[in-house]
Structures are given as structure tokens and as C-alpha cells.
Design a protein around this motif. Structure first.
Motif, mmCIF file in Angstrom:
data_model
loop_
_atom_site.group_PDB
_atom_site.id
_atom_site.type_symbol
_atom_site.label_atom_id
_atom_site.label_comp_id
_atom_site.label_asym_id
_atom_site.label_seq_id
_atom_site.Cartn_x
_atom_site.Cartn_y
_atom_site.Cartn_z
ATOM 1 N N MET A 1 78.356 34.945 -4.582
ATOM 2 C CA MET A 1 78.921 35.200 -5.891
ATOM 3 C C MET A 1 78.236 34.280 -6.902
ATOM 4 N N GLU A 2 77.803 34.824 -7.990
ATOM 5 C CA GLU A 2 77.111 34.043 -9.009
ATOM 6 C C GLU A 2 78.085 33.173 -9.788
ATOM 7 N N ILE A 3 77.560 32.116 -10.367
ATOM 8 C CA ILE A 3 78.398 31.114 -11.039
ATOM 9 C C ILE A 3 79.201 31.713 -12.192
ATOM 10 N N GLY A 4 78.596 32.615 -12.967
ATOM 11 C CA GLY A 4 79.315 33.240 -14.076
ATOM 12 C C GLY A 4 80.531 34.023 -13.615
ATOM 13 N N VAL A 5 80.378 34.720 -12.502
ATOM 14 C CA VAL A 5 81.489 35.493 -11.937
ATOM 15 C C VAL A 5 82.600 34.551 -11.479
ATOM 16 N N LYS A 6 82.208 33.432 -10.878
ATOM 17 C CA LYS A 6 83.206 32.449 -10.424
ATOM 18 C C LYS A 6 83.954 31.842 -11.608
ATOM 19 N N ILE A 7 83.224 31.554 -12.672
ATOM 20 C CA ILE A 7 83.854 30.990 -13.868
ATOM 21 C C ILE A 7 84.863 31.984 -14.441
ATOM 22 N N ARG A 8 84.448 33.233 -14.576
ATOM 23 C CA ARG A 8 85.337 34.263 -15.120
ATOM 24 C C ARG A 8 86.577 34.439 -14.242
ATOM 25 N N GLY A 30 81.099 33.985 -27.601
ATOM 26 C CA GLY A 30 79.929 34.757 -27.204
ATOM 27 C C GLY A 30 79.076 34.019 -26.181
ATOM 28 N N ASN A 31 78.927 32.714 -26.364
ATOM 29 C CA ASN A 31 78.149 31.910 -25.419
ATOM 30 C C ASN A 31 78.823 31.919 -24.048
ATOM 31 N N LEU A 32 80.135 31.738 -24.018
ATOM 32 C CA LEU A 32 80.862 31.768 -22.752
ATOM 33 C C LEU A 32 80.743 33.143 -22.102
ATOM 34 N N SER A 33 80.845 34.199 -22.890
ATOM 35 C CA SER A 33 80.700 35.554 -22.350
ATOM 36 C C SER A 33 79.328 35.760 -21.723
ATOM 37 N N MET A 34 78.294 35.238 -22.376
ATOM 38 C CA MET A 34 76.925 35.355 -21.839
ATOM 39 C C MET A 34 76.813 34.645 -20.491
ATOM 40 N N ILE A 35 77.470 33.493 -20.360
ATOM 41 C CA ILE A 35 77.464 32.754 -19.091
ATOM 42 C C ILE A 35 78.193 33.560 -18.027
ATOM 43 N N GLU A 36 79.389 34.049 -18.362
ATOM 44 C CA GLU A 36 80.182 34.802 -17.388
ATOM 45 C C GLU A 36 79.484 36.078 -16.934
ATOM 46 N N LEU A 37 78.757 36.711 -17.824
ATOM 47 C CA LEU A 37 78.060 37.953 -17.484
ATOM 48 C C LEU A 37 76.730 37.705 -16.769
ATOM 49 N N GLY A 38 76.329 36.448 -16.683
ATOM 50 C CA GLY A 38 75.078 36.121 -16.012
ATOM 51 C C GLY A 38 73.852 36.343 -16.872
ATOM 52 N N ASN A 39 74.053 36.523 -18.181
ATOM 53 C CA ASN A 39 72.927 36.723 -19.095
ATOM 54 C C ASN A 39 72.249 35.414 -19.463
ATOM 55 N N THR A 40 72.942 34.302 -19.248
ATOM 56 C CA THR A 40 72.379 32.978 -19.477
ATOM 57 C C THR A 40 72.998 32.020 -18.465
ATOM 58 N N LEU A 41 72.242 31.023 -18.097
ATOM 59 C CA LEU A 41 72.748 30.012 -17.175
ATOM 60 C C LEU A 41 73.172 28.784 -17.969
ATOM 61 N N PRO A 42 74.329 28.220 -17.637
ATOM 62 C CA PRO A 42 74.755 27.013 -18.345
ATOM 63 C C PRO A 42 73.891 25.827 -17.933
#
Length: 92
Positions: A1-8, A30-42
């Protein structure tokens, strides 16, 4: 499971909206959404802030090629803690 999915997943379990968690972190929704969707890595700093905001501590490790064969890759599992503890005990 990718980190964004775990965060969400954890955010939803805790009943937080995207805006509420973003406000706690001092970032945009928007930044948090991008992380959760896996479009950007924190960044490491952001990941640490997210973990703290969700009540976790961030643990990081380097897994050798030999260890990788027996490690599932989930740093949030008890398997990770047990695996690292056992490997360290053998070295002592």
C-alpha cells in the motif's frame, strides 16, 4: 500500500476532513490531496509532520538486499519491528 493511501485511510479512520488535516499541518488542502492520491511524494519533514498529526512516530530504515527477501516492505507493521529487532539481536 502506498504512503498516500495509508495517510488517507488513517485520516478517514480518525474522522478528519482533508481540510482539517491540512490545517493541522499548515499546508493547503490541495497539497494534501496530491499526497493522498500519490501525485506527489511528501518530503521527509512533511511525512514526519503528517505522522505526528495522526498520532504516529515516523520510523525509517534501510533494508539490505538480503533482508528484502524476507521483508514485506510495510514499515508500519509489527513484522517490521520484529524483523529489525531479530536482525539486531543476531549481530550482538
Amino acid at each position: 500500500m502506498e504512503i498516500g493511501v495509508k495517510i488517507r485511510k488513517e485520516r478517514l479512520i480518525q474522522g478528519l476532513s482533508t481540510q482539517e488535516l491540512a490545517d493541522k499541518l499548515g499546508i493547503s488542502r490541495g497539497n494534501l490531496s496530491m499526497i493522498e492520491l500519490g501525485n506527489t511524494l511528501p518530503s521527509l519533514c512533511s511525512l514526519s509532520n503528517i505522522a505526528n498529526a495522526l498520532g504516529y512516530k515516523l520510523g525509517i530504515t534501510f533494508v539490505s538486499p538480503a533482508e528484502e527477501k524476507t521483508f514485506s516492505g510495510d514499515i508500519f507493521s509489527t513484522e517490521f519491528v520484529d524483523h529489525r529487532f531479530s536482525a539486531n539481536k543476531k549481530k550482538q
